[in-house]
Design a protein around this motif. Structure first.
Motif, PDB file in Angstrom:
ATOM      1  N   HIS A 580       0.809  -1.223   0.000  1.00  0.00           N
ATOM      2  CA  HIS A 580       0.000   0.000   0.000  1.00  0.00           C
ATOM      3  C   HIS A 580       0.842   1.273   0.000  1.00  0.00           C
ATOM      4  N   THR A 581       2.064   1.185   0.431  1.00  0.00           N
ATOM      5  CA  THR A 581       2.898   2.390   0.476  1.00  0.00           C
ATOM      6  C   THR A 581       3.743   2.558  -0.781  1.00  0.00           C
ATOM      7  N   VAL A 582       4.380   1.489  -1.223  1.00  0.00           N
ATOM      8  CA  VAL A 582       5.291   1.651  -2.375  1.00  0.00           C
ATOM      9  C   VAL A 582       4.806   0.956  -3.644  1.00  0.00           C
ATOM     10  N   GLY A 583       3.765   0.152  -3.543  1.00  0.00           N
ATOM     11  CA  GLY A 583       3.233  -0.510  -4.732  1.00  0.00           C
ATOM     12  C   GLY A 583       4.054  -1.702  -5.196  1.00  0.00           C
ATOM     13  N   ARG A 584       5.001  -2.144  -4.400  1.00  0.00           N
ATOM     14  CA  ARG A 584       5.865  -3.258  -4.822  1.00  0.00           C
ATOM     15  C   ARG A 584       5.196  -4.598  -4.523  1.00  0.00           C
ATOM     16  N   VAL A 585       5.492  -5.565  -5.387  1.00  0.00           N
ATOM     17  CA  VAL A 585       4.992  -6.918  -5.151  1.00  0.00           C
ATOM     18  C   VAL A 585       6.177  -7.795  -4.738  1.00  0.00           C
ATOM     19  N   THR A 586       6.065  -8.401  -3.581  1.00  0.00           N
ATOM     20  CA  THR A 586       7.134  -9.295  -3.108  1.00  0.00           C
ATOM     21  C   THR A 586       6.503 -10.630  -2.731  1.00  0.00           C
ATOM     22  N   PRO A 587       7.285 -11.695  -2.737  1.00  0.00           N
ATOM     23  CA  PRO A 587       6.705 -12.995  -2.359  1.00  0.00           C
ATOM     24  C   PRO A 587       6.205 -12.975  -0.910  1.00  0.00           C
ATOM     25  N   PHE A 588       5.128 -13.695  -0.675  1.00  0.00           N
ATOM     26  CA  PHE A 588       4.544 -13.788   0.672  1.00  0.00           C
ATOM     27  C   PHE A 588       5.576 -14.319   1.665  1.00  0.00           C
ATOM     28  N   GLU A 589       6.390 -15.245   1.167  1.00  0.00           N
ATOM     29  CA  GLU A 589       7.407 -15.858   2.030  1.00  0.00           C
ATOM     30  C   GLU A 589       8.414 -14.807   2.508  1.00  0.00           C
ATOM     31  N   THR A 590       8.855 -13.952   1.599  1.00  0.00           N
ATOM     32  CA  THR A 590       9.834 -12.918   1.970  1.00  0.00           C
ATOM     33  C   THR A 590       9.229 -11.961   2.992  1.00  0.00           C
ATOM     34  N   ARG A 591       7.967 -11.603   2.770  1.00  0.00           N
ATOM     35  CA  ARG A 591       7.305 -10.714   3.739  1.00  0.00           C
ATOM     36  C   ARG A 591       7.313 -11.353   5.129  1.00  0.00           C
ATOM     37  N   GLY A 592       7.097 -12.658   5.156  1.00  0.00           N
ATOM     38  CA  GLY A 592       7.087 -13.381   6.439  1.00  0.00           C
ATOM     39  C   GLY A 592       8.470 -13.399   7.078  1.00  0.00           C
ATOM     40  N   HIS A 593       9.496 -13.646   6.265  1.00  0.00           N
ATOM     41  CA  HIS A 593      10.853 -13.729   6.825  1.00  0.00           C
ATOM     42  C   HIS A 593      11.301 -12.388   7.392  1.00  0.00           C
ATOM     43  N   VAL A 594      10.921 -11.310   6.718  1.00  0.00           N
ATOM     44  CA  VAL A 594      11.352  -9.988   7.193  1.00  0.00           C
ATOM     45  C   VAL A 594      10.580  -9.612   8.465  1.00  0.00           C
ATOM     46  N   ALA A 595       9.284  -9.900   8.484  1.00  0.00           N
ATOM     47  CA  ALA A 595       8.489  -9.561   9.679  1.00  0.00           C
ATOM     48  C   ALA A 595       8.876 -10.430  10.879  1.00  0.00           C
ATOM     49  N   LEU A 596       9.399 -11.612  10.597  1.00  0.00           N
ATOM     50  CA  LEU A 596       9.775 -12.538  11.670  1.00  0.00           C
ATOM     51  C   LEU A 596      10.818 -11.922  12.608  1.00  0.00           C
ATOM     52  N   SER A 597      11.621 -11.016  12.075  1.00  0.00           N
ATOM     53  CA  SER A 597      12.649 -10.378  12.909  1.00  0.00           C
ATOM     54  C   SER A 597      12.071  -9.399  13.901  1.00  0.00           C
ATOM     55  N   GLY A 598      10.796  -9.071  13.773  1.00  0.00           N
ATOM     56  CA  GLY A 598      10.178  -8.152  14.720  1.00  0.00           C
ATOM     57  C   GLY A 598       9.162  -8.891  15.564  1.00  0.00           C
ATOM     58  N   THR A 599       8.052  -8.190  15.871  1.00  0.00           N
ATOM     59  CA  THR A 599       7.051  -8.823  16.735  1.00  0.00           C
ATOM     60  C   THR A 599       6.258  -9.889  15.984  1.00  0.00           C
ATOM     61  N   PHE A 600       6.136  -9.723  14.690  1.00  0.00           N
ATOM     62  CA  PHE A 600       5.415 -10.607  13.777  1.00  0.00           C
ATOM     63  C   PHE A 600       3.894 -10.511  13.936  1.00  0.00           C
ATOM     64  N   GLY A 601       3.235 -10.381  12.808  1.00  0.00           N
ATOM     65  CA  GLY A 601       1.784 -10.318  12.807  1.00  0.00           C
ATOM     66  C   GLY A 601       1.331 -10.053  11.377  1.00  0.00           C
ATOM     67  N   TYR A 602       0.052  -9.787  11.218  1.00  0.00           N
ATOM     68  CA  TYR A 602      -0.519  -9.589   9.875  1.00  0.00           C
ATOM     69  C   TYR A 602      -1.295  -8.291   9.819  1.00  0.00           C
ATOM     70  N   GLU A 603      -1.324  -7.732   8.637  1.00  0.00           N
ATOM     71  CA  GLU A 603      -1.976  -6.446   8.423  1.00  0.00           C
ATOM     72  C   GLU A 603      -2.601  -6.535   7.038  1.00  0.00           C
ATOM     73  N   LEU A 604      -3.618  -7.369   6.891  1.00  0.00           N
ATOM     74  CA  LEU A 604      -4.216  -7.607   5.584  1.00  0.00           C
ATOM     75  C   LEU A 604      -5.604  -8.205   5.791  1.00  0.00           C
ATOM     76  N   ASP A 605      -6.386  -8.213   4.720  1.00  0.00           N
ATOM     77  CA  ASP A 605      -7.710  -8.829   4.821  1.00  0.00           C
ATOM     78  C   ASP A 605      -7.576 -10.308   4.510  1.00  0.00           C
ATOM     79  N   ILE A 606      -7.516 -11.072   5.564  1.00  0.00           N
ATOM     80  CA  ILE A 606      -7.257 -12.512   5.408  1.00  0.00           C
ATOM     81  C   ILE A 606      -8.398 -13.213   4.666  1.00  0.00           C
ATOM     82  N   THR A 607      -9.566 -12.565   4.631  1.00  0.00           N
ATOM     83  CA  THR A 607     -10.691 -13.185   3.917  1.00  0.00           C
ATOM     84  C   THR A 607     -10.583 -12.926   2.405  1.00  0.00           C
ATOM     85  N   LYS A 608      -9.699 -12.020   2.024  1.00  0.00           N
ATOM     86  CA  LYS A 608      -9.641 -11.656   0.601  1.00  0.00           C
ATOM     87  C   LYS A 608      -8.360 -12.065  -0.109  1.00  0.00           C
ATOM     88  N   ILE A 609      -7.304 -12.391   0.614  1.00  0.00           N
ATOM     89  CA  ILE A 609      -6.054 -12.734  -0.079  1.00  0.00           C
ATOM     90  C   ILE A 609      -6.224 -14.078  -0.788  1.00  0.00           C
TER      91      ILE A 609
END
Ligand code: GLA
Length: 728
Positions: A580-609
């Motif tokens: 939503h901020t930069v318009g980039r498309v990255t693999p879901f896996e990469t998003r998970g690996h990067v967020a794993l280094s922090g508190t980890f969580g989700y910020e998306l409509d899980i009913t729509k992905i």
């Protein structure tokens, strides 16, 4: 013994495991700085004060006192009497003249550490920390100055703070009061600071010192997206593993100054404290002012050691939440999923789907109160909007709990919308300059938290909501910076106290909150990561890192943040793509690996992905449970930086006993003819053998660190991998 005093030579020696700090007294009682650096184990001396070099020592020859003051390495310089370098304290007397001078009177050395009244600060038991209090006196103004140094031996940290008390009969004005100063000889220093913008917080910046002053500061009322209350001076060629590093970090959430000044004599003065701009404090007879704490560290072994010292220190002696050493529930936040467009049903749909995937908490973000359906109303009206939250808040929370999820909620307690019931009733509660229309930002004004009745109102609103249902998490947001600094409550003489009084007000509110709800998981936030600072960390074990959740942009933001903060303090979520901020498309896996280094969580409509992405969430939540203890409690090693090489990023979390190491590698850009890439890992025991999980490969720690590890078979952009090494 961490602190000792050699009476004959008048030298204070502050030792940590790896560093020594020496303070000396001149014959007049000027408190001088002798040395900070690698630990000294033999007898010490004070020749580095260079007293014998100077022909004009004031007690011997008054002819050129200024030449002496402008040269002498001092612990706490005062302004107005002849030291023309940056001063730490400026005091205006009752005749309107600025000048003060402080001389040593006495000292105390004691085990433990006192609290700083009204301020967040580090803590420790009598076994963990030892403190030196140096008392100084200005005999003309009858002011008592207290310089405090607390030594945390194991963490190689010295904290500093300053308190001033007016023991005279006349009122004085405090126009500047910094918390720490370090006078050193220049070693061709470079300065590291963290700069940024909204959605681009804490990017590392480094540059050589030049003559004059290099400042980072905030005058925005918060620590800010733009600058961070941290600086480090490093010797040329400093890397993660070598080089000298002198760092200061401020436990404060408002306006600050951090500065290095290269002087005419090739000395460097490094200072940190509350920004003197638009600060002036009336100190009546009998009153005292406590300046916030600076956390100082020296590393003779490069930046990696500095980071690990800060991480350990904050985890052990600053974060007080009961969640500090615990796994945090994996949350799903509805902000990027729905923005303001949600209701009970929508939230329950998200909760049901989230539960199936192993998510543990639903957080209802902005828009549940007043009549707020965009960012233009209702801040201050903390009453549930039952048109959206049909059946009320308790009903929603109970249903979410029944689904099997915890419930969390968003507040922005410090704000007031012009379109609110509160503003209709109390327009005078907004910060404003009477007679001038206050500047709006995100359609809102800031509440005057210097007023007790405002603080009480805000607190009661937040607490009433929390008491009304089983709410286990709060995201405390702050979405604009301060302007139009006027209070309809403070008198003419006190208006320049407003910035600091505001911060004290925020601290009082959060203190009340965590005292009444000790089990609450609090996450601070400010338009993303604008109030990611040690002051906030004292109240909340995690802070939202940035509104930019793009995995690639996050590499730079998180690298800068991890430089000083423990990984588990970084609020990090997997979000939807295009980002939503930069318009980039990255693999879901990469998003998970990067967020794993922090508190980890989700910020998306899980009913729509997509079904494919949804099906990856259970794996990711399991990954969090597997690794979070290691990431939260382990040692951090920065292995490669995308900021420097423009191709890939790599870091590791290593167990304290080196029994396991988790390496995260992100290939930002693929490269032709690059079939494998060798990287030198870190954080292993050289004498142990490690198995790489999921393979039959075995390596000694020595091999991985000295000869390197091969990243193989990676094609494409934005790809990532985790490598988990377990000792054999
Ligand atoms: C800030 C926060 C976001 C979100 C919005 C809501 O920008 O950083 O995560 O909570 O406010 O208005």
């Amino acid at each position: 013994m961490a602190v000792s005093y050699e009476k004959q030579k008048k030298i204070f020696k502050l030792d940590t495991e790896k560093s020594t700090y020496l303070i000396g007294l001149s014959p007049e009682g000027y408190v001088g700085h002798i040395y900070y650096g690698d630990r000294l184990n033999q007898n010490v001396d004070n020749y580095l004060l260079r007293m014998e070099e100077h022909p004009f020592i004031p007690s011997v020859n008054k002819r050129e006192k200024s030449a002496f003051l402008d040269f002498y390495p001092i612990e706490y310089p005062s302004g107005g009497v002849g030291d023309y370098r940056e001063s730490c304290i400026n005091i205006r007397n009752s005749q309107g003249c600025m000048g003060s001078e402080f001389f040593y009177t006495s000292h105390e050395i004691y085990k433990g550490k006192h609290k700083l009244e009204g301020l967040p600060a580090s803590f420790g038991t009598e076994e963990e920390v030892e403190t030196l209090d140096i008392h100084c006196h200005d005999e003309i103004l009858h002011l008592e100055l207290l310089l405090s140094y607390s030594v945390f031996e194991k963490e190689n940290i010295i904290t500093r703070s300053v308190r001033i008390e007016n023991c005279g009969q006349q009122e004085v004005r405090l126009e500047k009061i910094y918390s720490a100063c370090l006078d050193m000889d220049n070693e061709d220093f470079e300065m590291i600071s963290l700069h940024g913008s909204w959605a681009r917080e804490r990017h590392i910046q480094q540059g050589r010192l030049h003559y004059g002053k290099q400042i980072v500061s905030s005058a925005r009322g918060e620590s800010s997206h733009q600058e961070h209350p941290f600086i480090a001076l490093v010797t040329p060629g400093t890397t993660q593993k070598q080089g000298k590093v002198y760092a200061m970090h401020f436990v404060y959430s408002g306006n600050f100054t951090a500065q290095a000044e290269l002087t005419q004599f090739d000395s460097v003065r490094m200072v940190m404290g509350i920004n003197g701009e638009e600060f002036s404090w009336r100190l009546a007879p009998g009153e005292a002012f406590q300046a916030p704490e600076v956390v100082m560290t020296y590393s003779g072994e490069g930046l990696g050691q500095m980071s690990r010292s800060y991480h350990d220190f904050y985890r052990n002696y600053l974060i007080r939440s009961s969640y500090n050493h615990k796994k945090r529930p994996i949350l799903i936040n509805n902000w990027e999923a729905t923005y303001f467009d949600f209701d009970t049903e929508k939230l329950l749909d998200i909760a049901r789907e989230a539960k199936k995937c192993g998510i543990e908490m639903l957080v209802m973000d902005d828009g549940w109160f007043g009549h707020r359906s965009s960012d233009d109303s209702s801040l201050g009206d903390w009453f549930v909007n039952e048109n959206k939250i049909t059946g009320g808040l308790k009903n929603l929370v109970d249903q979410v709990n029944e689904i099997g999820l915890k419930f969390g909620i968003w507040f922005e307690p410090e704000m007031i919308s012009p379109d609110s019931e509160l503003y209709k009733k109390h327009p005078e509660w907004a910060i404003q300059i009477t007679g001038r229309e206050a500047t709006q930002s995100r359609n809102q004004y800031v509440l005057d938290l210097s007023r007790k009745e405002v603080r009480d109102y805000v607190y009661e609103c937040v607490a009433a909501v929390l008491r009304s249902a089983n709410i286990e998490y709060v995201k405390w947001d702050m979405n604009r910076q301060l302007s139009d600094m006027g209070s309809t409550y403070l008198g003419r003489e006190d208006q320049q106290e407003l910035f600091h009084r505001y911060v004290l007000g925020v601290y009082e509110l959060q203190e009340r909150l965590v005292s009444e709800f000790p089990e609450l998981l609090l996450e601070n936030c400010s338009g993303g990561g604008a109030r990611f600072d040690p002051g906030m960390l004292y109240y909340s074990p995690q802070i939202w890192c940035s509104d930019d959740t793009d995995a690639i942009e996050r590499l730079l933001i998180q690298e800068g943040t991890e430089l000083i903060y423990p990984l588990a303090a970084m609020g990090a979520h997997v979000s939807d793509c295009p980002n939503h901020t930069v318009g980039r498309v990255t693999p879901f896996e990469t998003r998970g690996h990067v967020a794993l280094s922090g508190t980890f969580g989700y910020e998306l409509d899980i009913t729509k992905i997509s079904e494919e992405e949804r099906s990856m969430i259970p794996e990711q939540t399991a990954m969090y449970h597997k690794y979070h203890d290691l990431i939260r409690e382990g040692d951090y090693f920065r292995i490669a930086s995308y900021r420097e090489n423009h191709l890939y990023d790599c870091w590791a979390s290593s167990a304290k006993d080196r029994s396991e190491v988790l390496v995260t590698y992100v290939q930002v850009l693929g490269q032709a003819n690059c079939h494998s890439r060798k990287i030198y890992l870190d954080g292993f025991d050289p004498d142990k053998t490690y198995c790489l999980e999921g393979t039959d490969e075995e390596y000694t720690g020595e091999l991985l660190m000295k000869a390197g590890f091969l990243i193989r078979d990676m094609r494409g952009d934005f790809q990532s991998r985790l490598y988990h090494f377990i000792v054999k």
